[in-house]
Design a protein around this motif. Structure first.
Motif, PDB file in Angstrom:
ATOM      1  N   GLY A   7       0.736  -1.173  -0.092  1.00  0.00           N
ATOM      2  CA  GLY A   7      -0.053  -0.117   0.054  1.00  0.00           C
ATOM      3  C   GLY A   7       0.825   1.313  -0.004  1.00  0.00           C
ATOM      4  O   GLY A   7       1.075   1.973  -0.821  1.00  0.00           O
ATOM      5  N   SER A   8       1.543   1.442   1.176  1.00  0.00           N
ATOM      6  CA  SER A   8       2.266   2.639   1.225  1.00  0.00           C
ATOM      7  C   SER A   8       3.457   2.431   2.520  1.00  0.00           C
ATOM      8  O   SER A   8       2.996   1.566   3.284  1.00  0.00           O
ATOM      9  CB  SER A   8       1.497   4.078   1.468  1.00  0.00           C
ATOM     10  N   GLY A   9       4.505   3.075   2.239  1.00  0.00           N
ATOM     11  CA  GLY A   9       5.510   2.769   3.348  1.00  0.00           C
ATOM     12  C   GLY A   9       6.803   3.150   2.722  1.00  0.00           C
ATOM     13  O   GLY A   9       7.074   3.412   1.654  1.00  0.00           O
ATOM     14  N   PRO A  10       8.024   2.750   3.595  1.00  0.00           N
ATOM     15  CA  PRO A  10       9.307   2.791   3.231  1.00  0.00           C
ATOM     16  C   PRO A  10       9.726   2.375   1.981  1.00  0.00           C
ATOM     17  O   PRO A  10      10.465   2.812   1.162  1.00  0.00           O
ATOM     18  CB  PRO A  10      10.189   2.435   4.226  1.00  0.00           C
ATOM     19  N   PHE A  65      -0.740  -4.521   3.967  1.00  0.00           N
ATOM     20  CA  PHE A  65       0.349  -4.548   4.827  1.00  0.00           C
ATOM     21  C   PHE A  65       0.992  -5.894   4.787  1.00  0.00           C
ATOM     22  O   PHE A  65       0.357  -6.650   5.216  1.00  0.00           O
ATOM     23  CB  PHE A  65       0.101  -3.794   6.277  1.00  0.00           C
ATOM     24  N   SER A  66       2.487  -6.058   4.771  1.00  0.00           N
ATOM     25  CA  SER A  66       3.148  -7.031   4.866  1.00  0.00           C
ATOM     26  C   SER A  66       3.143  -7.521   6.275  1.00  0.00           C
ATOM     27  O   SER A  66       3.139  -8.629   6.561  1.00  0.00           O
ATOM     28  CB  SER A  66       4.605  -6.862   4.141  1.00  0.00           C
ATOM     29  N   THR A  67       3.400  -6.541   7.299  1.00  0.00           N
ATOM     30  CA  THR A  67       3.516  -7.034   8.535  1.00  0.00           C
ATOM     31  C   THR A  67       2.732  -5.790   9.534  1.00  0.00           C
ATOM     32  O   THR A  67       2.568  -4.874   8.838  1.00  0.00           O
ATOM     33  CB  THR A  67       4.703  -6.884   9.081  1.00  0.00           C
ATOM     34  N   LYS A  68       2.447  -6.161  10.819  1.00  0.00           N
ATOM     35  CA  LYS A  68       2.211  -4.959  11.638  1.00  0.00           C
ATOM     36  C   LYS A  68       2.942  -3.695  11.574  1.00  0.00           C
ATOM     37  O   LYS A  68       2.394  -2.646  11.812  1.00  0.00           O
ATOM     38  CB  LYS A  68       1.778  -5.535  13.145  1.00  0.00           C
ATOM     39  N   GLU A  69       4.306  -4.320  11.527  1.00  0.00           N
ATOM     40  CA  GLU A  69       5.161  -2.997  11.636  1.00  0.00           C
ATOM     41  C   GLU A  69       4.967  -2.030  10.308  1.00  0.00           C
ATOM     42  O   GLU A  69       5.036  -0.863  10.406  1.00  0.00           O
ATOM     43  CB  GLU A  69       6.650  -3.324  11.334  1.00  0.00           C
TER      44      GLU A  69
END
Length: 222
Positions: A7-10, A65-69
């Protein structure tokens, strides 16, 4: 732990555009996560609990999301974007507007920025819990720094623009200035909810005074 997400993120992929439906699903998951984290803490906010709060299956979670982080990083990025957008809007709106009679430019800008970025109790709890989660999981530090860097860069630019508007310049390094401002903002908005009058104007006034004092103590007239 993986820090990639679709989705979005680093490390978000630019190849797959987000549909309106998927964006709505993602937002519901973020909203649910904020509520669960505020209630149970970041460690206690399981993927299952977040999905239950949002009314989705685990499949919906892992399609965003791949992980909760990854979700925690997305929450932080949304928080940062909201804050930066508010500061930019205030600077744009006041670019050619006169400061109220008898008011100080710094006082006026801090007042307007705080008004444009209200912090409710749930948001403050969520932000605090995510910070504690990162302290408890130091292996996430490199990714956290990556997530924070664009925010720091843009905040530094906006701070310098605001100081120039007030005819002032920093007397400390930009890095030290940001550390002081962020610490003052986080402390002030935390005290807002456990002071003698939680959430009331008197507590917001104390936060405003502290931020104004920090800005003036680390700058000087040009």
């Amino acid at each position: 732990m993986s820090v990639q997400q679709t989705g979005s993120g680093p490390k978000a992929s630019a190849a797959a555009p987000i549909t309106a439906r998927r964006a709505a699903t993602r937002q519901r998951l973020l909203t649910a996560a904020a509520a669960v984290i505020a209630e149970r803490g970041a460690n206690g906010a399981s993927v299952e609990a977040i999905c239950e709060e949002a009314g989705f299956t685990r499949g919906a979670f892992y399609s965003n999301f791949s992980t909760k982080e990854d979700l925690l990083y997305a929450l932080m990025q949304d928080k940062h974007q909201f804050l930066l957008d508010g500061i930019r809007r205030i600077l744009d709106e006041t670019a050619h507007a006169p400061v109220p009679a008898g008011a100080d430019v710094i006082d006026d800008l801090v007042d307007k920025v705080l008004a444009a970025n209200p912090v409710d109790r749930q948001a403050r709890l969520m932000e605090t819990e995510i910070g504690l989660y990162m302290v408890r999981n130091p292996e996430q530090a490199p990714v956290l720094q990556q997530v924070m860097q664009p925010f720091h860069d843009e905040l530094a630019r906006l701070v310098m623009e605001g100081l120039a508007r007030a005819g002032r310049r920093l007397t400390v390094s930009t890095e030290d200035a940001l550390t002081l401002l962020i610490a003052g903002y986080e402390t002030g908005t935390t005290h807002l909810w456990f002071g003698p009058h939680p959430g009331e104007q008197s507590e917001l006034d104390a936060c405003r005074r502290a931020l104004t004092l920090i800005i003036k103590s680390m700058s000087e007239p040009v």
